[in-house]
Design an enzyme around this catalytic site. Structure first.
Site, mmCIF file in Angstrom:
data_model
loop_
_atom_site.group_PDB
_atom_site.id
_atom_site.type_symbol
_atom_site.label_atom_id
_atom_site.label_comp_id
_atom_site.label_asym_id
_atom_site.label_seq_id
_atom_site.Cartn_x
_atom_site.Cartn_y
_atom_site.Cartn_z
ATOM 1 C CG HIS A 166 38.700 37.656 37.969
ATOM 2 N ND1 HIS A 166 38.195 38.907 38.258
ATOM 3 C CD2 HIS A 166 39.993 37.674 38.402
ATOM 4 C CE1 HIS A 166 39.142 39.640 38.828
ATOM 5 N NE2 HIS A 166 40.238 38.918 38.944
ATOM 6 C CD GLU A 218 40.842 38.821 35.359
ATOM 7 O OE1 GLU A 218 42.022 38.572 35.670
ATOM 8 O OE2 GLU A 218 40.330 39.941 35.535
ATOM 9 C CD GLU A 239 41.194 42.040 40.099
ATOM 10 O OE1 GLU A 239 41.192 41.059 40.865
ATOM 11 O OE2 GLU A 239 41.473 41.956 38.883
ATOM 12 C CG ASP A 284 49.325 49.283 33.480
ATOM 13 O OD1 ASP A 284 48.389 48.523 33.812
ATOM 14 O OD2 ASP A 284 49.937 49.179 32.403
ATOM 15 C CE1 TYR A 316 44.217 43.878 42.509
ATOM 16 C CE2 TYR A 316 43.584 41.586 42.674
ATOM 17 C CZ TYR A 316 44.130 42.628 41.957
ATOM 18 O OH TYR A 316 44.588 42.414 40.683
ATOM 19 C CG HIS A 338 42.082 36.128 42.390
ATOM 20 N ND1 HIS A 338 41.671 37.081 43.307
ATOM 21 C CD2 HIS A 338 42.300 36.798 41.225
ATOM 22 C CE1 HIS A 338 41.657 38.264 42.709
ATOM 23 N NE2 HIS A 338 42.033 38.127 41.451
ATOM 24 C CD GLU A 339 43.561 35.220 38.198
ATOM 25 O OE1 GLU A 339 42.726 35.924 37.605
ATOM 26 O OE2 GLU A 339 44.430 35.716 38.955
HETATM 27 N N1 BES Z 1 43.107 40.669 36.733
HETATM 28 C C1 BES Z 1 44.166 40.524 37.630
HETATM 29 C C2 BES Z 1 45.500 40.877 37.049
HETATM 30 C C3 BES Z 1 45.593 42.273 36.493
HETATM 31 C C4 BES Z 1 44.999 43.339 37.120
HETATM 32 C C5 BES Z 1 46.289 42.497 35.344
HETATM 33 C C6 BES Z 1 45.093 44.616 36.574
HETATM 34 C C7 BES Z 1 46.389 43.760 34.810
HETATM 35 C C8 BES Z 1 45.787 44.838 35.425
HETATM 36 C C9 BES Z 1 44.230 39.112 38.204
HETATM 37 O O1 BES Z 1 43.006 38.527 38.414
HETATM 38 C C10 BES Z 1 44.839 39.214 39.567
HETATM 39 O O2 BES Z 1 44.261 39.851 40.386
HETATM 40 N N2 BES Z 1 45.977 38.577 39.773
HETATM 41 C C11 BES Z 1 46.629 38.552 41.052
HETATM 42 C C12 BES Z 1 46.248 37.279 41.753
HETATM 43 C C13 BES Z 1 45.989 37.387 43.194
HETATM 44 C C14 BES Z 1 45.202 38.525 43.692
HETATM 45 C C15 BES Z 1 45.455 36.084 43.742
HETATM 46 C C16 BES Z 1 48.117 38.630 40.833
HETATM 47 O O3 BES Z 1 48.537 38.719 39.683
HETATM 48 O O4 BES Z 1 48.868 38.637 41.782
HETATM 49 ZN ZN ZN Z 2 41.950 39.464 39.973
#
Ligand code: BES
Ligand code: ZN
Length: 693
Positions: free
Chosen positions: A377, A349, A396, A455, A463, A373-374
């Site tokens: 955010h 996002e 999330e 990480d 989520y 989703h993004e």
């Molecule tokens: N912000 C996240 C991606 C992220 C989280 C990167 C933690 C690094 C550390 C992004 O918004 C996300 O949740 N992406 C998901 C999308 C899905 C839940 C619709 C993905 O990458 O799968």
């Molecule tokens: Zn996210």
């Protein structure tokens, strides 16, 4: 561990293995107060019980602090963030200006960052920032206009394996409270910087020009910029980035100008809404664009731009639906950048410019929920931000909740609840995975992350447990008509701030305090279990399964046919399924005992599985085969693993392959070694860890 270390560890929860090399006179303000404090004043007035922790985050620290001061040697972390070294309680950045050149030959960014920072609390002598694998060259305290800057002494601490090197900048004399300083740091990145992936031309779609992109969340911004790398601090930023004139630079900001100088081009940006450091983002490549809405442009390599514009045509509708549920979109533009295949996430996002994986280009708009989703955010995460990674669910969980509301408004409540069922399956898997690797504590909604790499703790838990928690609260409190006004009030109250779970809870009580019966409902919530108990949520929500039923039925048919030599199953149900129903059907099968190999062979042929390009379906099909240790799938898995770098697929497939006996283990290892440089550094590190390499 020395006695002193043990003593300090016990008092201040200093993680084992941390050196005593650093000295810091400000060690008195320990991590103990971290969880309770916030830069958002407590709203007061309401009777919300505190979010408890053991040991209690609010417990007194005075005697401990004295000890730490006396010993004067504990490594000091940010008081509101166990994953940062920054002394944000003493001096806080308000604006950063990046002036960097992109050097594709040396594969470095080189230039400077100028931080404007304000001294808070008492006067300070040090400015502590996070860095990781940066080459820090010179630091200057800028003078008032026409005055020359003053070179400052600094030291870069020995690298902490998880959090990088603390950069301590020494002011020559104490800087008084409230003073605003400008500190310019000349630096360069190095080949170890985890935020950046430098792609060779062959790793791009066009194959002719190189590409660079960043991924800073959660704590990789420190490997791109020396900064207070905690979401508890929000800054505006501006940038001028110089790159080769035949490439385009994009950032998570508004584009404010560009000029060509010889064979170079300078691109200028400005982000005027304050953001946490993890939202600084940069991409450089051969980029084309097509406008897709009144405030949106899609960017990608020219080869896929038409496909991208078609796939994401519904973007404006998502934004407008978000606005109708909450507040006006605050970021001016909402652009999308489709990255090369090694992008490690589905979407990121980055403000003004969401980054997405090219695996969303399914050709049927079936995967655009990621864009919803993004966009969600834009309110949760980007406007209202978690204070640190222990409260990541505030980003999330709320975002998934809003994403599903947006999708529900546009496609109906059954679709929302269908997605919730898929989400619940993902949550179950995360819980099982962390049980397997004996880290069940990571399945708490608010995990403790002291001495933990965020990480490693990343999973579906924030989520989906977060979503389930909000879904449950909404139902208990009286449904969307009662809950949506609260969501809007939460955004209005906390916009441009960073908050923790206590802030959320206090305001929830406050919002409902005058509404009959609501406080009693809130008092009946088992907060402790929701926030701090590992495993599945304490309450199981029931979701409308009208769209899921047909998927379940077909899965049951396959299950019931396991003893037949050749299952007599018609292919018409599959053919009538939407892409997400195909996903759900495969999910249902994944929950059952493995099918016999002969059935998998028949399945592949009946549904023509090898031809499937939709990454979500392809991924689950391959996973289903790996769960059954079906060796004929190995080569297809290896092919897929060489084409995508999205961690959601890659990590699961490698782990599943690794469990397929000696042959599977070897294929996993060889495939990984072959593709290692294709993967983003974050992805490569996680897979290496998963495979024990
Ligand atoms: N912000 C996240 C991606 C992220 C989280 C990167 C933690 C690094 C550390 C992004 O918004 C996300 O949740 N992406 C998901 C999308 C899905 C839940 C619709 C993905 O990458 O799968
Ligand atoms: Zn996210």
């Amino acid at each position: 561990m020395s006695t002193i270390q043990r003593l300090l560890r016990c008092f201040r929860r200093v993680p084992a293995g941390r050196g005593l090399a650093a000295t810091n006179s400000a060690a008195a303000t320990g991590a103990q107060s971290r969880l309770a404090s916030s830069n958002v004043p407590n709203s007061g007035g309401s009777a919300a019980p505190a979010v408890h922790r053991s040991p209690s985050p609010t417990s007194s620290t005075s005697s401990h602090s004295q000890t730490a001061t006396l010993l004067n040697m504990a490594p000091r972390f940010c008081p509101t963030d166990a994953n940062s070294f920054a002394n944000t309680d003493e001096i806080r950045i308000t604006h950063s200006h990046l002036s960097l050149a992109v050097d594709f030959d040396k594969r470095i960014l080189e230039g400077s960052v100028t931080h404007t920072a304000k001294v808070v609390g008492k006067s300070v002598t040090e400015f502590v920032l996070d860095t990781s694998y940066l080459d820090i060259q010179q630091i200057t305290l800028l003078g008032k206009e026409q005055e020359e800057g003053q070179t400052l002494k600094f030291e870069l601490a020995t690298r902490d394996e998880k959090f990088g090197s603390r950069l301590t900048i020494h002011f020559s004399e104490a800087v008084a409270a409230e003073t605003v300083v400008q500190v310019c740091i000349k630096y360069a990145t190095t080949d170890k910087c985890t935020a950046l992936q430098w792609l060779t031309p062959s790793q791009t779609v066009g194959k002719k020009l190189p590409y660079l992109f960043s991924q800073c969340q959660a704590i990789h911004a420190r490997s791109m910029v020396p900064i207070s790398d905690t979401p508890g601090v929000k800054i505006t930023y501006s940038a001028d980035i110089t790159g080769p004139a035949n490439l385009r630079v994009l950032m998570s900001a508004v584009r404010t100008g560009e000029e060509t100088v010889g064979d170079k081009k300078i691109f200028r940006f400005s982000q005027e809404t304050s953001i946490p450091s993890y939202l600084i983002a940069l991409a450089v490549g051969n980029l084309a664009s097509i406008p897709i809405g009144p405030r949106s442009t899609v960017w990608s390599e020219p080869e896929v731009i038409e496909a991208a514009a078609w796939e994401f045509a519904g973007t404006e509708e998502f934004i407008a639906t978000g606005e109708s549920l909450l507040t006006p979109y605050d970021w001016g533009i909402y652009d999308l950048l489709v990255l090369p295949a090694s992008f490690p996430y589905g979407g990121m996002e980055n403000p003004c410019l969401t980054f997405v994986t090219p695996t969303l280009l399914a050709g049927d708009r079936s995967l655009v929920d990621v864009v919803a989703h993004e966009i969600a955010h834009s309110w949760f995460g980007n406007l209202v931000t978690t204070q640190n990674w222990e409260h990541f669910w505030l980003n999330e969980g709320f975002t998934v909740f809003l994403e599903r509301k947006i999708v529900g408004r546009l496609q109906g409540q059954p679709v929302l609840e269908f997605d919730a069922i898929i989400g619940l399956k993902a949550l179950t898997e995360s819980v099982e995975h962390y049980d397997d690797i004996k880290r069940p504590e990571f399945t708490c909604l608010c995990p403790r992350l002291e001495n933990e790499d965020p990480d490693e703790a990343f999973s579906s838990v924030p989520y989906e447990k977060g979503f389930n928690f909000l879904f449950y609260l909404e139902k208990e409190l009286g449904g969307p008509a009662v809950f949506e006004p609260y969501l809007k009030a939460h955004v209005t109250k906390f916009a441009h701030k960073s908050i923790n779970t206590n802030d959320f809870k206090t305001f929830l009580y406050e919002f409902y305090q005058d509404q009959e019966g609501k406080t009693a409902i809130l008092n009946a919530v088992d907060w402790e279990a929701w926030f701090h108990k590992p495993g599945m949520p304490p309450v199981t929500n029931v979701f409308d399964d009208s769209l899921a039923k047909a998927c379940q039925q077909l899965a049951d048919e396959w299950d019931a046919a396991r003893d037949q030599e050749k299952p007599n199953i018609d292919k018409s149900s599959w053919e009538q399924f939407s892409s997400s129903q195909k996903v759900m059907f495969l999910e249902k099968l994944l929950q059952k005992p493995s099918l016999p190999h002969s059935h998998l062979a028949h399945f592949a042929e009946l549904y023509n599985m090898p031809a499937i390009q939709n990454a979500e379906i392809r991924f689950r099909w391959q996973w289903l085969c790996l769960q059954a240790a079906y060796t004929p799938i190995f080569s297809q898995v290896a092919t897929f693993l060489g084409q995508v770098g999205r961690m959601k697929f890659v990590r699961v497939l490698y782990r599943a392959l690794d469990k397929c006996g000696a042959e599977g283990k070897e294929v996993a290892k060889q495939t990984f070694l072959k593709n290692r440089s294709f993967y983003h550094p974050i992805c490569a590190a996680m897979v290496a860890k998963d495979l024990g390499l």
